[in-house]
Write a protein that holds these residues in place. Structure first.
Motif, PDB file in Angstrom:
ATOM      1  N   UNK A 239       0.814  -1.212   0.000  1.00  0.00           N
ATOM      2  CA  UNK A 239       0.000   0.000   0.000  1.00  0.00           C
ATOM      3  C   UNK A 239       0.847   1.261   0.000  1.00  0.00           C
ATOM      4  N   UNK A 240       1.895   1.309   0.839  1.00  0.00           N
ATOM      5  CA  UNK A 240       2.627   2.566   1.027  1.00  0.00           C
ATOM      6  C   UNK A 240       3.941   2.652   0.259  1.00  0.00           C
ATOM      7  N   UNK A 241       4.495   1.527  -0.178  1.00  0.00           N
ATOM      8  CA  UNK A 241       5.759   1.585  -0.904  1.00  0.00           C
ATOM      9  C   UNK A 241       5.567   1.283  -2.400  1.00  0.00           C
ATOM     10  N   UNK A 242       4.613   0.411  -2.715  1.00  0.00           N
ATOM     11  CA  UNK A 242       4.323   0.133  -4.119  1.00  0.00           C
ATOM     12  C   UNK A 242       3.123   0.925  -4.621  1.00  0.00           C
ATOM     13  N   UNK A 243       2.493   1.674  -3.706  1.00  0.00           N
ATOM     14  CA  UNK A 243       1.372   2.560  -4.047  1.00  0.00           C
ATOM     15  C   UNK A 243       0.217   1.814  -4.733  1.00  0.00           C
ATOM     16  N   UNK A 244      -0.050   0.587  -4.251  1.00  0.00           N
ATOM     17  CA  UNK A 244      -1.160  -0.194  -4.798  1.00  0.00           C
ATOM     18  C   UNK A 244      -2.457   0.209  -4.105  1.00  0.00           C
ATOM     19  N   UNK A 245      -3.573   0.129  -4.831  1.00  0.00           N
ATOM     20  CA  UNK A 245      -4.882   0.407  -4.238  1.00  0.00           C
ATOM     21  C   UNK A 245      -5.310  -0.779  -3.381  1.00  0.00           C
ATOM     22  N   UNK A 246      -6.253  -0.504  -2.486  1.00  0.00           N
ATOM     23  CA  UNK A 246      -6.757  -1.578  -1.641  1.00  0.00           C
ATOM     24  C   UNK A 246      -7.421  -2.674  -2.474  1.00  0.00           C
ATOM     25  N   UNK A 247      -8.058  -2.331  -3.574  1.00  0.00           N
ATOM     26  CA  UNK A 247      -8.705  -3.327  -4.441  1.00  0.00           C
ATOM     27  C   UNK A 247      -7.676  -4.257  -5.056  1.00  0.00           C
ATOM     28  N   UNK A 248      -6.570  -3.734  -5.560  1.00  0.00           N
ATOM     29  CA  UNK A 248      -5.526  -4.575  -6.151  1.00  0.00           C
ATOM     30  C   UNK A 248      -4.910  -5.499  -5.099  1.00  0.00           C
ATOM     31  N   UNK A 249      -4.684  -4.952  -3.889  1.00  0.00           N
ATOM     32  CA  UNK A 249      -4.137  -5.796  -2.813  1.00  0.00           C
ATOM     33  C   UNK A 249      -5.124  -6.919  -2.489  1.00  0.00           C
ATOM     34  N   UNK A 250      -6.416  -6.602  -2.443  1.00  0.00           N
ATOM     35  CA  UNK A 250      -7.438  -7.622  -2.166  1.00  0.00           C
ATOM     36  C   UNK A 250      -7.436  -8.705  -3.227  1.00  0.00           C
ATOM     37  N   UNK A 251      -7.306  -8.295  -4.488  1.00  0.00           N
ATOM     38  CA  UNK A 251      -7.267  -9.283  -5.575  1.00  0.00           C
ATOM     39  C   UNK A 251      -6.046 -10.185  -5.464  1.00  0.00           C
ATOM     40  N   UNK A 252      -4.877  -9.579  -5.099  1.00  0.00           N
ATOM     41  CA  UNK A 252      -3.660 -10.392  -5.009  1.00  0.00           C
ATOM     42  C   UNK A 252      -3.746 -11.381  -3.850  1.00  0.00           C
ATOM     43  N   UNK A 253      -4.336 -10.995  -2.732  1.00  0.00           N
ATOM     44  CA  UNK A 253      -4.384 -11.872  -1.566  1.00  0.00           C
ATOM     45  C   UNK A 253      -5.648 -12.746  -1.541  1.00  0.00           C
ATOM     46  N   UNK A 254      -6.612 -12.446  -2.417  1.00  0.00           N
ATOM     47  CA  UNK A 254      -7.842 -13.236  -2.448  1.00  0.00           C
ATOM     48  C   UNK A 254      -8.756 -12.947  -1.285  1.00  0.00           C
ATOM     49  N   UNK A 255      -8.763 -11.701  -0.821  1.00  0.00           N
ATOM     50  CA  UNK A 255      -9.654 -11.299   0.263  1.00  0.00           C
ATOM     51  C   UNK A 255     -10.417 -10.065  -0.201  1.00  0.00           C
ATOM     52  N   UNK A 258     -12.692  -4.554   1.832  1.00  0.00           N
ATOM     53  CA  UNK A 258     -13.043  -4.099   3.164  1.00  0.00           C
ATOM     54  C   UNK A 258     -12.116  -4.704   4.205  1.00  0.00           C
ATOM     55  N   UNK A 259     -11.785  -5.993   3.993  1.00  0.00           N
ATOM     56  CA  UNK A 259     -10.887  -6.656   4.928  1.00  0.00           C
ATOM     57  C   UNK A 259      -9.489  -6.045   4.859  1.00  0.00           C
ATOM     58  N   UNK A 260      -9.055  -5.722   3.666  1.00  0.00           N
ATOM     59  CA  UNK A 260      -7.746  -5.074   3.503  1.00  0.00           C
ATOM     60  C   UNK A 260      -7.727  -3.736   4.257  1.00  0.00           C
ATOM     61  N   UNK A 261      -8.797  -2.989   4.146  1.00  0.00           N
ATOM     62  CA  UNK A 261      -8.886  -1.692   4.821  1.00  0.00           C
ATOM     63  C   UNK A 261      -8.776  -1.859   6.334  1.00  0.00           C
ATOM     64  N   UNK A 262      -9.492  -2.872   6.878  1.00  0.00           N
ATOM     65  CA  UNK A 262      -9.435  -3.086   8.327  1.00  0.00           C
ATOM     66  C   UNK A 262      -8.026  -3.500   8.759  1.00  0.00           C
ATOM     67  N   UNK A 263      -7.349  -4.358   7.967  1.00  0.00           N
ATOM     68  CA  UNK A 263      -5.995  -4.800   8.321  1.00  0.00           C
ATOM     69  C   UNK A 263      -5.016  -3.620   8.315  1.00  0.00           C
ATOM     70  N   UNK A 264      -5.139  -2.742   7.323  1.00  0.00           N
ATOM     71  CA  UNK A 264      -4.246  -1.578   7.256  1.00  0.00           C
ATOM     72  C   UNK A 264      -4.461  -0.671   8.464  1.00  0.00           C
ATOM     73  N   UNK A 265      -5.725  -0.396   8.769  1.00  0.00           N
ATOM     74  CA  UNK A 265      -6.032   0.483   9.906  1.00  0.00           C
ATOM     75  C   UNK A 265      -5.545  -0.120  11.212  1.00  0.00           C
TER      76      UNK A 265
END
Length: 286
Positions: A239-255, A258-265
């Motif tokens: 999120x902060x070094x590769x500047x990926x959106x939460x949606x792309x991170x969710x797609x890569x991890x298969x979650x 919303x879950x990505x947002x909670x984990x980051x927070x």
């Protein structure tokens, strides 16, 4: 028959002439009046109108001498009017403290007034406040440099030359030479002598760099990041070094996003709390 009678002329006794000559010899300047009798009377008087009037009279007759002493310090950054005021204050102190049985008034007054003027320069005229010891070093170095360059053809004395001449150490001479530049300061807006385009001294100074704050924050957060799980660290990195959106991170991890947002927070809050706790502990220890 008319008889011419010799006109009588004033006659001065030899002893009176000798006394007058001795008095003139003791008084080195025209502004050093003979006030021995008045000072003797002043010492005998009690506080009151008569003593105050005599005191004021003595100050008035010796004031030209105080002005002469003040004129020795002209062209040193202070107006002659202010210097005369300071010298007059020194004269008043000398009149109040003088004890006739200890010698001539001039012998006591001259160093008293001179000391008052020097003290004025030492305490009031410095743009930067430096210790008295450093001020004394400055004066010794200044006098030594002047004496060493008096002879024709003499070059600029080195630190070693000044040290040998004054008996100071080379470190003390350096401190005195630095103090020579501390008596007055330049405005930050003054234009540099080598500049043709209005370049000022302020233009050579740096400005606060926010990058330093970021470095401090990163170092403070490093320990807290190391205690996160591998997946939480990976999410923060994406999120902060590769500047990926939460949606792309969710797609890569298969979650879900919303879950990505909670984990980051959650991860950011945990690291922030650890940093604040650590800083609070450091302040308490101090």
């Amino acid at each position: 028959m008319l008889i011419d009678t010799p006109t009588s002329t004033p006659h001065t006794a030899p002893s009176d002439t000798a006394n007058a000559t001795a008095t003139r010899a003791r008084r080195n300047h025209d502004d050093a009046p003979d006030t021995a009798e008045r000072f003797a009377r002043l010492a005998e008087l009690e506080d009151g109108p008569e003593r105050s009037a005599l005191r004021d009279e003595l100050v008035a007759v010796w004031l030209p001498m105080a002005h002469r002493i003040a004129s020795r310090f002209r062209d040193r950054g202070e107006s002659i009017e202010d210097l005369r005021q300071v010298a007059a204050l020194g004269l008043v102190k000398a009149v109040d403290r003088y004890e006739p049985e200890r010698g001539a008034f001039e012998s006591y007054a001259v160093p008293t007034i001179t000391g008052e003027v020097k003290r004025h320069f030492r305490d009031r005229m410095w743009a930067l406040r430096v210790p008295r010891r450093v001020q004394e070093l400055r004066n010794r170095v200044r006098v030594a440099r002047r004496e060493l360059t008096q002879n024709p053809g003499s070059g600029e004395p080195t630190i070693a030359d000044v040290a040998e001449h004054t008996g100071l150490t080379e470190d003390e001479v350096r401190a005195g030479m630095e103090a020579l530049e501390s008596f007055s300061t330049l405005s930050l807006d003054v234009e540099l002598a080598s500049s043709d385009d209005g370049y000022s001294l302020a233009d050579t100074l740096g400005a606060p760099d926010a990058s330093y704050d970021r470095i401090v924050d990163r170092e403070a957060a490093k320990a807290g990041l190391s205690r996160l799980s591998e997946r939480d660290r990976a999410i923060l990195y994406m999120r902060f070094f590769e500047d990926m959106t939460q949606s792309r991170i969710a797609d890569r991890l298969g979650i879900s996003q919303m879950h990505v947002s909670r984990l980051i927070n959650r991860s950011c809050a945990r690291v922030r709390d650890e940093v604040m706790t650590q800083r609070s502990g450091n302040r308490s220890a101090q």
